[in-house]
Design an enzyme around this catalytic site. Sequence first.
Site, PDB file in Angstrom:
ATOM      1  N   CYS A 198       0.830  -1.205   0.000  1.00  0.00           N
ATOM      2  CA  CYS A 198       0.000   0.000   0.000  1.00  0.00           C
ATOM      3  C   CYS A 198       0.865   1.256   0.000  1.00  0.00           C
ATOM      4  O   CYS A 198       0.479   2.281  -0.552  1.00  0.00           O
ATOM      5  CB  CYS A 198      -0.927   0.012   1.218  1.00  0.00           C
ATOM      6  SG  CYS A 198      -2.253  -1.221   1.122  1.00  0.00           S
ATOM      7  N   CYS A 346      12.292   7.242  -6.292  1.00  0.00           N
ATOM      8  CA  CYS A 346      10.834   7.115  -6.246  1.00  0.00           C
ATOM      9  C   CYS A 346      10.376   7.802  -4.958  1.00  0.00           C
ATOM     10  O   CYS A 346      10.992   8.772  -4.523  1.00  0.00           O
ATOM     11  CB  CYS A 346      10.391   5.653  -6.300  1.00  0.00           C
ATOM     12  SG  CYS A 346      10.980   4.662  -4.909  1.00  0.00           S
TER      13      CYS A 346
END
Length: 387
Positions: A198, A346
């Site tokens: 998640c 990222c």
Amino acid sequence: MTNYKDIKFSREELARYDRHIIIPEFGLAAQQKLKAAKVLVVGSGGLGSPLLLYLAAAGVGTIGVVDFDVVDDSNLQRQVLFGKDDVGSLKARAAKNRLEHLNPYITIRLHETRLSSENALDIIKDYDLVADGTDNFPTRYLVNDACVLLGKTNVYASVFQFEGQVSVFNHRDKNGELGPNYRDLYPAPPPPGLVPSCAEGGVLGVLPGIIGSMQALEVIKVLSGVGEPLSGRLFIYDALNFHTRTFKIRRQDENPLNGKNPSITKLIDYEHFCGLKTQVEQKAIKEIDVQEFLNWQTLGESFQLIDVREPNEFEADNMGGELIPLATVAENADRFKRDRKVVVHCRSGVRSAKAIRELEEKFGFDNLYNLKGGILAYLEKVKPEYL
């Protein structure tokens, strides 16, 4: 479980649980069973928050909380158990404070540790039922296997982006028939990196509230004996289209835990089983931390900066690099320079590490550097007011 018939309630408790007790199909006996029960909740995050709140409110007598993490500001989008004042606190302790404030008539036990093959059996054995609110495959298999070996019911739930799942595993029904467990549904984990967490793939904040509440419902049904638990069935909820599906699950003869020829009789190395240690044992990728990255900029080091997040993340905040989302890295390999250093980043460093691994293995790159901690670490160092 303590003999529920011996359970007594104070006048205040009877008033508190009145809306349960007056339901004809529930009544005083079911409420006594809840107070007599001991439930272990693994994880107090997105799923654990509503799960713990509703179990405590319902009057489950003893609730154990397994969590070693601390509350982060990014948790508050979905982890409704916590508030701004809890940021930086241990989740288990913050959970205990909140739950005891909600219901002073129950007992909260804390296990401020990472559940592992070494401690899972010792922790779980003292509980009647386990509710798994984790978001990683090693812990899901660990919880499942420990529950099967100890003969405990495992109430399972998971969420990802817009989808949630709920089921009840290893449950023995009123007729004494044992239901399937997690390995009957998923005999083996997916390849490492195929299913993001998640933290990497995201989750709609309200979804854990919906699914965690359903998980709490299944716990209450199992403990009270009221209704028909989701044993032998997998419930799937699509929040985006409001579609629901329920699939039947059957016990499999090939199940290595309790099939016809069991091969697992004790807890195993679940990191290795899920392929995570294999990744660690590979040649380490090169990394630089934020300070070194800033030094490169100050000294005029020639390098290319690549951002492998999604376009919406890039628009919200970026470091001025080139956007090449992780899923498109291979088809855009020619955009990665070979004549200079390339820094790949990222959100937190996980997706960028996967991108580098893929480029090194498929295209032979040897000049790629992962930004440790990703843009979160960069913002914390350079623009902490943005966090």
